[in-house]
Design a protein around this motif. Sequence first.
Motif: not given
Length: 800
Positions: A440-442, A512-517
Motif C-alpha cells: 500500500g505504501e508503494t 486494490r490497496s487504492l480502492g480499485i477493483p
Amino acid sequence: MASIDYSSTDTSSTDNGGTPGRRAVRWPVSLMLLVLLLAGCTALGPVLAGSGWWWVLLAVAAGVLAAAAGIRHARAPVALVPILTTGVLVALLTLLFGGGTGFAWLIPTGDTLTRFSALATAGIRSIQTQGTPAEVLDGILFLLAVGVGVLAILMDTLALGLRWPALAGIPALVPIVVPGFVLDDGADWAALVATAVAYLVLLRVDVHLAARRAEHHSGTRGLGISGAGVAMRGAVVVAALGIVAAMAVSVAVPLGGDAGAGGRPSSALFGGAISPMINLGQDLRRPKAGPALHYRTTASEQPYFALLTLDDIKGTTWLPRAVEVDPDKSVGSIDDPPGLSDGVARTTATTTIGIDNVSTDLLPVPVPATSVAGLTGDWFWNNDTRAITSIDSTTLGQRYTVTSLELQPTREQLRESGGRYPVGIEPSLALPGGTPDLIGETARAVTTGTESNYDAAVALQDYLRGNDFSYDTEAPVEDNYDGGGADVIATFLEKKRGYCVHFASAMALMSRSLGIPSRVTLGYLPGSRTTTVIGGLNRYNVDSHDLHAWPELYFVGVGWVPFEPTPGRGTVPDYARPESSAAPGQPAGGDAPSVAPQANEDPALQPGTPEAAAAAEQNLTGALARAALIAAGLALILLVPGVWRRLRRRRRRALIVHGRADASLAWRELADTAADHGVPVHDTLTARELSADIRARRGIGDTPTVRDALERLLVATERTRYARTMAPAEAGSPRPPDGTVDDLDLVVHALHRGSSVAERLRAVLFPASLSSPLLRRMGLARDPAGGQDAGANDQTPAGA
C-alpha cells in the motif's frame, strides 16, 4: 499366517486351565492403524502448504477409529460396524465443516448437504487451479477429511472386521502415491520409511496379540514364538514389496511435469501447466518452447488469448471465483461483458484458432468473445469470469472460430468513470489478511498527485514497466519468492526482478490497496507472425513461452479493462499509454514489445498436415502410456500378497523335496491352502479334525486317489509329531516319506478345482493364510485326547 479372531467376544468360554475367556483386545491394533494412516499422510507435506491440515486429519482419523473400536466393543454385528462408523464420520464432518447447519451441530440437514456440495466443488476447483505447495483452503481440507475418514474405515474393516491386518497397509499407500501425480520427485523418502516402519509395527502388534491368544487357548506359553518370527520375516518382505510398488507409482510415473505447451497434465491434481502463478513460471523457464496454438484474425491488433481469471487471493495464491456451469449458456451466443455501456466504441473481429498441444477444459479465446463455432463437445461460458469451459471435452485437437469485440475506451471515458461498484465486483477489492504495508505504501507513493482511478492505474503500470524493474524468470526461484501471494509481491517490490506473474499480481494488489477493483487473467500473448498467408490473413504461432498473466481493473461504465505492466512482454493498449508516449503501444522508458514479425515454416505446426496429426497422436500415446504405468503400479501393489504366498509355497516344497523338512511342513502348507480356499482353520484344531473338514470338500472325499493322498499326509504328519524322540546319536534331519510332495500337490490341486470361482480368486489375490502374522501350525493346539503338543517336535527351518 493364521486368521486371528478379533471379533470373538465370548466371555463364557474357558481356557485349558478353567479360567473364563477374556474379551479380545483390539485397541492396540486400532492405535497402530491410526499411526500407519497418519504416517502415510505425511507424504502430502510437499504438496500442501502449512501443517494445520495434518491436525485436522488426525482428529478425523482418530475419531473414526475410536468410534469403530467402541462400536465393536459394544458387540454390534460385524457387518454393521463400517456402516455405523460411516455415520460417525458424517457427524464429524458436520461438526467440523457444517458451519452450524447441522442439528445439534452433529446431525446433517439439507443445508449441511448443500454446504458440503459447495465445499467439494470449491475444493476440486482449487485442486485444478493451484500450484504446489497448495494453500489448504476450506474446500481442499474438506476433501482431505473425507478421504482420510474413508481410508480409516477401510483399514479398520480389513484389519479388524475381516481380520486381514496385512492388507490394511494398502489403503495407507493412497496418500503416498499422490505426490507422484504432482511433483517431479515423487514421494518423500522419509514418509515412505515412516509408513513402512508403522506397517511393520502394526504387524508386530498383531503377532503379539496372536501369540497371547494362542497361549490363552492352549494354556502353554511361548508356543507362538517361532511362528511369529517367521511371520515377521514374511511381513518384512510383503512390506518391502508394497513400498517399492508405491515408489514405482509415485516416482516413476510423475504426472506433474510437461504436459505440452501450457496444457494441464492428464491428472486433475495440483500443478497443471496452465495452473496459476508458479507453474506458469515453470513453463516460461523451459529451455525449448513447445507449440500451443495457431490462429488467423481480422482484428486490427493481435489479441491476447484468455484462459482463466483469478480474482480471489487467499494466503499465497490467487484463485478463480467458484462458479457453477450453467448448461443454458452455450457458446453459440455469449452476452456482452457486465458493466460495458453502449458509449464504448467497439468493432467485431473474427479469429480462427487451431490447438496444437494444449489439453485443458478451458478454451483460449480473445476477450470479450460473443460466440464460438466449430467446437467438439459441450462448452459453456460464464459472465463473471468470461471463462469458457467444458464438462465433457478438452481443447486438444480443436479447430474453432471466435467472434469477439475489440473495445476502444477513451482516456476520457476511463478518467470520468465513477459511481458505486456493483455488488458482484466488491469481492475484487479484498486484500488478504496480513498484507505487508509495503504494498500500500508503494502504491500511494507511485500515485501521488493523480486525480482519478485511471490516472492511478496508468501510474502503477508505468512504474512497473520503468527502468527500475527487469523481467527475469530465474531470480524469483533462486531467491525463493516465486508465486503471486501478498508476501511474495512485497519481496518482489524490493528485489524488482520477476516475470509476468509478479508484475500482474503487484499491479492488482496495489490497485486494490487504492480502492480499485482488480483481478489477474492467465492466457497467451499474441505470438509470432509467420510468412504463411491463408485467405489474405497472416498465420500466427503461439508457443509455451507466450504464456502470460496480466491484470484487469474495473471501471464503472466500461467494465474490466486489461493493462500491461510487464516490461518487454506484450503490447500496452492505446488507452493505457501515457499521452506523451512517442510510439504506439510503447510507454516511455519501456522495452520493445516482444510481438514482432517472425517466419515460422515448421511443417509440424501447419494445420491439417500429417506432422500435426502425428504430434497429436504422440501426445495421446504418452497419456495412454502414463495411464498404463499407473495401472501397472497399482496392480503390482494388489498382487503382492498372492506373489508372496506363491513364493512361500515353492520354498516349502523345495525344503521337503531336498529332505530339509519333515511331513509336518507339508501339512502346514495344506492347512494354509485350505484356509485360502475358505476352509475354516483355527489354532485349536488337531490335524485329524482339519483332515475331516478338508475331506468334506468337493473333489476330496469323493475321489479315492485324493482321499488316499490326504490320509497318507495325515498319517505321516501324526508320526512326525507323536513319534518317540530319538537319542542324540540317532538324531538327524527328518526326511518325509517318499511321495509326500506328490500327495500334497494332488490334494492342493483338488482343493482348488473343487472351490467356487470366488474362492479361487480370493485364494490367488488375497490368500487368507497371509491375513494374520502367525503361520498356521496345527501343533499349536493340544490334541483333545491329551496328545503331545503338535509343535513340540517341529524342527522345520524357520524360513519355511
